[in-house]
Design an enzyme around this catalytic site. Structure first.
Site, PDB file in Angstrom:
ATOM      1  N   ASN A 111     -16.087 -28.355-120.545  1.00  0.00           N
ATOM      2  CA  ASN A 111     -17.536 -28.120-120.509  1.00  0.00           C
ATOM      3  C   ASN A 111     -17.868 -27.044-121.524  1.00  0.00           C
ATOM      4  O   ASN A 111     -17.021 -26.202-121.856  1.00  0.00           O
ATOM      5  CB  ASN A 111     -17.963 -27.662-119.113  1.00  0.00           C
ATOM      6  N   HIS A 113     -20.792 -24.054-122.044  1.00  0.00           N
ATOM      7  CA  HIS A 113     -21.813 -23.363-121.263  1.00  0.00           C
ATOM      8  C   HIS A 113     -22.451 -22.278-122.143  1.00  0.00           C
ATOM      9  O   HIS A 113     -21.733 -21.525-122.813  1.00  0.00           O
ATOM     10  CB  HIS A 113     -21.177 -22.724-120.018  1.00  0.00           C
ATOM     11  N   SER A 140     -19.483 -20.481-124.281  1.00  0.00           N
ATOM     12  CA  SER A 140     -18.088 -20.580-123.842  1.00  0.00           C
ATOM     13  C   SER A 140     -17.699 -22.043-123.670  1.00  0.00           C
ATOM     14  O   SER A 140     -18.475 -22.834-123.124  1.00  0.00           O
ATOM     15  CB  SER A 140     -17.898 -19.907-122.474  1.00  0.00           C
ATOM     16  N   ASP A 149     -19.019 -23.675-113.550  1.00  0.00           N
ATOM     17  CA  ASP A 149     -18.981 -22.781-114.716  1.00  0.00           C
ATOM     18  C   ASP A 149     -17.918 -21.695-114.565  1.00  0.00           C
ATOM     19  O   ASP A 149     -18.027 -20.619-115.171  1.00  0.00           O
ATOM     20  CB  ASP A 149     -20.357 -22.130-114.964  1.00  0.00           C
TER      21      ASP A 149
END
Ligand code: GRF
Length: 222
Positions: A111, A113, A140, A149
Site C-alpha cells: 500500500n 499512504h 510511505s 496503515d
C-alpha cells in the site's frame, strides 16, 4: 528483460490513479512488471481509463452490489487470483480490508499512504499534518497487514510543509514523491531484493531494514 522475467502484478484502485499511472509509465520503461489487471471498486473512475489507454485489462467489482465486507473481499480474491499476481498493489484503493483478504496476500501486497507513518493513519492526512503544525510531511510504502496503515514500512519520502499550504497544495507535493517511491519499492520486489519475513521484519538486499529507506530526490537509489 523478457516478459517471462517480469513480475505479474494486479493493481487495485478507487479513483484517479496517478500512482497507477506512475507504475504504468514504469512498466512501459524498464520496471520489470507485467500489469495483468487493474481492478476498481468504483465504476467510471479515471484510473480505469488510464489502464484502458495502456491496453491493460480492467475489471470493476462494485462493493455496493455485495451484502457485506466478507462476501466482497472473497469475490475480490477470486477475481484477483484469476490473474495469478506475484504482487498486489493498492493504489488509492479506498477500502478497509478483511483479515482473511490480507492474510491471503501476506508478504505480497503493498500500500502507499500519504503520510510519514506511523504518523497520521487513516484519512485526511494532509489536513492532519497542517493541524499538527508539522514542518515535514510525506508518503510511505508498506507491506499490508491486518493493522490499517500499520504494516511494515519499506520506503518513505519527505516533503516540506510550506507557509500558506492547504491540504490541496500539500497533497500535490506529496503525490509527486509517491510517484517515485511506489515504482521504486515495486522494482525492489520484482528484482527479488525485498521480502517480508514471517516475524514482520522487512529485508532489502538480505539486510533487515531497521527503519524505512528514506528516498532523497537527486540521490540515486537503485
Ligand atoms: C494517494 O495519495 C495515495 O497515497 C492514497 O490515495 C491517493 C491515491 O491517489 N492511498 P491516486 O489515485 O493514485 O492519484
Amino acid at each position: 528483460m523478457s516478459d517471462n522475467h517480469k513480475l505479474p502484478l494486479v493493481a487495485l484502485i478507487s479513483g484517479g490513479g496517478t500512482n497507477l499511472q506512475a507504475i504504468i509509465d514504469g512498466a512501459v520503461g524498464d520496471l520489470p512488471v507485467e500489469i495483468r489487471a487493474v481492478i476498481s471498486n468504483r465504476p467510471d473512475v479515471l484510473g480505469l481509463t488510464r489502464a484502458e489507454n495502456a491496453g491493460i485489462p480492467t475489471r470493476v467489482l462494485n462493493h455496493k452490489t455485495f451484502p457485506d465486507r466478507e462476501s466482497y473481499d472473497q469475490a475480490l480474491i477470486e477475481l484477483i487470483d484469476e490473474y495469478q499476481p506475484g504482487l498486489v498493489v493498492l493504489a488509492g484503493f479506498m477500502r478497509i480490508l478483511t483479515p482473511g483478504f490480507v492474510r491471503h496476500y501476506a508478504g505480497r501486497m503493498f500500500n502507499i499512504h500519504p503520510s510519514l507513518l506511523p504518523k497520521f493513519r487513516g484519512l485526511h492526512t494532509h489536513q492532519q499534518a497542517l493541524d499538527e503544525g508539522e514542518t515535514l510531511h510525506g508518503a510511505s510504502v508498506h507491506f499490508v497487514t491486518e493493522e490499517l496503515d500499520g504494516g511494515p514500512l519499506i520506503v518513505q519520502a519527505q516533503v516540506p510543509v510550506r507557509d500558506g499550504d492547504d491540504a490541496g497544495t500539500l497533497a500535490n507535493r506529496v503525490l509527486q514523491r509517491e510517484h517515485l517511491i511506489y515504482p521504486l519499492a515495486i522494482r525492489w520486489f520484482a528484482q527479488q531484493r525485498l521480502h517480508l519475513a514471517g516475524n514482520g521484519q522487512v529485508y532489502l538486499d538480505n539486510q533487515p531494514l531497521q527503519q524505512p529507506v528514506l528516498f532523497t530526490p537527486g540521490q540515486e537509489i537503485v
